[in-house]
Design a protein around this motif. Structure first.
Motif, mmCIF file in Angstrom:
data_model
loop_
_atom_site.group_PDB
_atom_site.id
_atom_site.type_symbol
_atom_site.label_atom_id
_atom_site.label_comp_id
_atom_site.label_asym_id
_atom_site.label_seq_id
_atom_site.Cartn_x
_atom_site.Cartn_y
_atom_site.Cartn_z
ATOM 1 N N GLU A 55 -84.939 22.102 0.715
ATOM 2 C CA GLU A 55 -85.330 22.887 -0.453
ATOM 3 C C GLU A 55 -84.307 22.669 -1.562
ATOM 4 O O GLU A 55 -83.133 22.433 -1.301
ATOM 5 N N GLN A 56 -84.800 22.748 -2.774
ATOM 6 C CA GLN A 56 -83.938 22.555 -3.929
ATOM 7 C C GLN A 56 -82.960 23.717 -4.033
ATOM 8 O O GLN A 56 -83.337 24.878 -3.957
ATOM 9 N N THR A 57 -81.664 23.365 -4.200
ATOM 10 C CA THR A 57 -80.627 24.403 -4.299
ATOM 11 C C THR A 57 -79.878 24.355 -5.624
ATOM 12 O O THR A 57 -79.047 25.214 -5.887
ATOM 13 N N GLY A 58 -80.163 23.355 -6.428
ATOM 14 C CA GLY A 58 -79.480 23.263 -7.706
ATOM 15 C C GLY A 58 -79.655 21.898 -8.341
ATOM 16 O O GLY A 58 -80.576 21.146 -8.000
ATOM 17 N N PHE A 59 -78.722 21.584 -9.252
ATOM 18 C CA PHE A 59 -78.729 20.324 -9.978
ATOM 19 C C PHE A 59 -77.311 19.800 -10.059
ATOM 20 O O PHE A 59 -76.345 20.561 -9.925
ATOM 21 N N LYS A 60 -77.201 18.507 -10.299
ATOM 22 C CA LYS A 60 -75.896 17.966 -10.644
ATOM 23 C C LYS A 60 -76.055 16.995 -11.801
ATOM 24 O O LYS A 60 -77.069 16.312 -11.931
ATOM 25 N N ASP A 87 -76.304 25.733 -10.181
ATOM 26 C CA ASP A 87 -77.279 26.382 -9.296
ATOM 27 C C ASP A 87 -78.675 26.249 -9.906
ATOM 28 O O ASP A 87 -78.856 25.635 -10.963
ATOM 29 N N LEU A 88 -79.667 26.833 -9.253
ATOM 30 C CA LEU A 88 -81.053 26.731 -9.720
ATOM 31 C C LEU A 88 -81.288 27.354 -11.090
ATOM 32 O O LEU A 88 -82.208 26.963 -11.809
ATOM 33 N N ASP A 89 -80.454 28.330 -11.471
ATOM 34 C CA ASP A 89 -80.586 28.975 -12.773
ATOM 35 C C ASP A 89 -79.833 28.230 -13.874
ATOM 36 O O ASP A 89 -79.801 28.682 -15.012
ATOM 37 N N GLY A 90 -79.212 27.113 -13.522
ATOM 38 C CA GLY A 90 -78.455 26.346 -14.507
ATOM 39 C C GLY A 90 -77.048 26.859 -14.719
ATOM 40 O O GLY A 90 -76.373 26.450 -15.665
ATOM 41 N N LYS A 91 -76.570 27.747 -13.829
ATOM 42 C CA LYS A 91 -75.217 28.298 -13.941
ATOM 43 C C LYS A 91 -74.215 27.333 -13.296
ATOM 44 O O LYS A 91 -74.425 26.867 -12.173
ATOM 45 N N TYR A 92 -73.140 27.035 -14.024
ATOM 46 C CA TYR A 92 -72.111 26.108 -13.548
ATOM 47 C C TYR A 92 -71.474 26.603 -12.247
ATOM 48 O O TYR A 92 -71.163 27.775 -12.107
ATOM 49 N N GLN A 134 -83.207 18.914 -15.709
ATOM 50 C CA GLN A 134 -84.236 18.397 -14.818
ATOM 51 C C GLN A 134 -84.750 17.019 -15.211
ATOM 52 O O GLN A 134 -85.314 16.320 -14.385
ATOM 53 N N ASN A 135 -84.556 16.605 -16.435
ATOM 54 C CA ASN A 135 -85.234 15.398 -16.896
ATOM 55 C C ASN A 135 -84.349 14.319 -17.496
ATOM 56 O O ASN A 135 -84.852 13.307 -17.944
ATOM 57 N N PHE A 136 -83.057 14.491 -17.546
ATOM 58 C CA PHE A 136 -82.221 13.520 -18.241
ATOM 59 C C PHE A 136 -81.959 12.296 -17.372
ATOM 60 O O PHE A 136 -81.567 12.410 -16.221
ATOM 61 N N ARG A 137 -82.155 11.105 -17.920
ATOM 62 C CA ARG A 137 -81.901 9.842 -17.224
ATOM 63 C C ARG A 137 -81.131 8.905 -18.147
ATOM 64 O O ARG A 137 -81.275 8.945 -19.359
ATOM 65 N N SER A 138 -80.361 8.019 -17.554
ATOM 66 C CA SER A 138 -79.479 7.153 -18.322
ATOM 67 C C SER A 138 -80.178 5.980 -18.991
ATOM 68 O O SER A 138 -79.558 5.256 -19.755
ATOM 69 N N SER A 139 -81.444 5.771 -18.736
ATOM 70 C CA SER A 139 -82.134 4.622 -19.318
ATOM 71 C C SER A 139 -82.136 4.667 -20.841
ATOM 72 O O SER A 139 -82.290 3.641 -21.487
ATOM 73 N N ALA A 140 -81.937 5.839 -21.406
ATOM 74 C CA ALA A 140 -81.976 5.965 -22.859
ATOM 75 C C ALA A 140 -80.594 5.873 -23.508
ATOM 76 O O ALA A 140 -80.460 6.116 -24.700
ATOM 77 N N LEU A 141 -79.557 5.536 -22.753
ATOM 78 C CA LEU A 141 -78.205 5.491 -23.321
ATOM 79 C C LEU A 141 -78.025 4.305 -24.257
ATOM 80 O O LEU A 141 -78.436 3.182 -23.943
ATOM 81 N N SER A 142 -77.372 4.554 -25.371
ATOM 82 C CA SER A 142 -77.032 3.476 -26.298
ATOM 83 C C SER A 142 -75.759 2.790 -25.797
ATOM 84 O O SER A 142 -75.058 3.303 -24.920
ATOM 85 N N ASP A 143 -75.438 1.648 -26.357
ATOM 86 C CA ASP A 143 -74.201 0.950 -25.995
ATOM 87 C C ASP A 143 -72.981 1.805 -26.310
ATOM 88 O O ASP A 143 -72.008 1.821 -25.543
ATOM 89 N N ASP A 144 -73.036 2.542 -27.430
ATOM 90 C CA ASP A 144 -71.922 3.413 -27.802
ATOM 91 C C ASP A 144 -71.746 4.548 -26.788
ATOM 92 O O ASP A 144 -70.634 4.882 -26.405
ATOM 93 N N GLU A 145 -72.856 5.126 -26.335
ATOM 94 C CA GLU A 145 -72.777 6.188 -25.328
ATOM 95 C C GLU A 145 -72.217 5.654 -24.009
ATOM 96 O O GLU A 145 -71.415 6.312 -23.345
#
Length: 160
Positions: A55-60, A87-92, A134-145
C-alpha cells in the motif's frame, strides 16, 4: 657480435612486458562505454502491510546522478542521490544523501561495492515543486536544470 647476459635479457623482457601490458590497458580503456544520467523525479513509496499487500505510504523526491561504465573487462556503476521523504498528506518526514558504488570484473568475476548514507533534517532536493509530488518526472529538465542538479548533488555528497 655482442652476447647478451641473462640479466640484460631479463631486463629487456621485463620492459617489453610492461610496455605490452600498458598498450593492452590503453586499448581496453578506449572501448569503454560511459553513460551519465542526471534526474529529478518524484515517486510513490509503497510498503507491505501485515496482510502481505503493498500500500502507498508516501512519496519521495529525488535528485540523482547515475553513471555507468562498461568494457569487456569490467562493469561499474555509481549513484549519488539526494532524497526527500513525504507522507501521504505531503508532509515532510526526512532527507538522505546516498552514495552507492558497484563494480564487477568480467575477468575475475569479483564484485566490490560501497554504500554511504547521511540523514538530513530539512528538505534538500531542488527543481521538483512541492505541489506536484505525484506527477513530476525528469524528462522535462532543461540542460541548465541538469547542471544545477549535478552541482547541488555533488556539493551535498562532499559532506559525506
Amino acid at each position: 657480435m655482442k652476447v647478451m647476459r641473462i640479466s640484460d635479457w631479463l631486463a629487456a623482457a621485463m620492459k617489453l612486458s610492461v610496455i605490452s601490458a600498458f598498450v593492452v590497458l590503453l586499448s581496453a580503456c578506449s572501448n569503454t562505454v560511459k553513460v551519465e544520467h542526471i534526474e529529478a523525479f518524484s515517486i510513490e513509496i509503497s510498503e507491505e502491510n501485515k496482510d502481505g499487500f503493498y500500500e502507498q505510504t508516501g512519496f519521495k523526491k529525488v535528485n540523482s546522478i547515475t553513471a555507468f561504465a562498461e568494457n569487456k573487462n569490467y562493469l561499474s556503476s555509481e549513484t549519488k542521490m539526494v532524497v526527500d521523504y513525504y507522507d501521504l498528506d505531503g508532509k515532510y518526514v526526512k532527507s538522505e544523501i546516498v552514495h552507492t558504488k558497484f563494480s564487477k570484473s568480467h575477468i575475475t568475476m569479483s564484485e566490490d561495492g560501497d554504500n554511504r548514507k547521511k540523514e538530513l533534517q530539512e528538505p534538500s532536493t531542488i527543481i521538483i515543486p512541492d505541489d506536484n509530488l505525484q506527477n513530476f518526472r525528469s524528462s522535462a529538465l532543461s540542460d541548465d536544470e541538469k547542471k544545477q542538479i549535478k552541482q547541488h548533488v555533488l556539493n551535498l555528497i562532499d559532506s559525506l
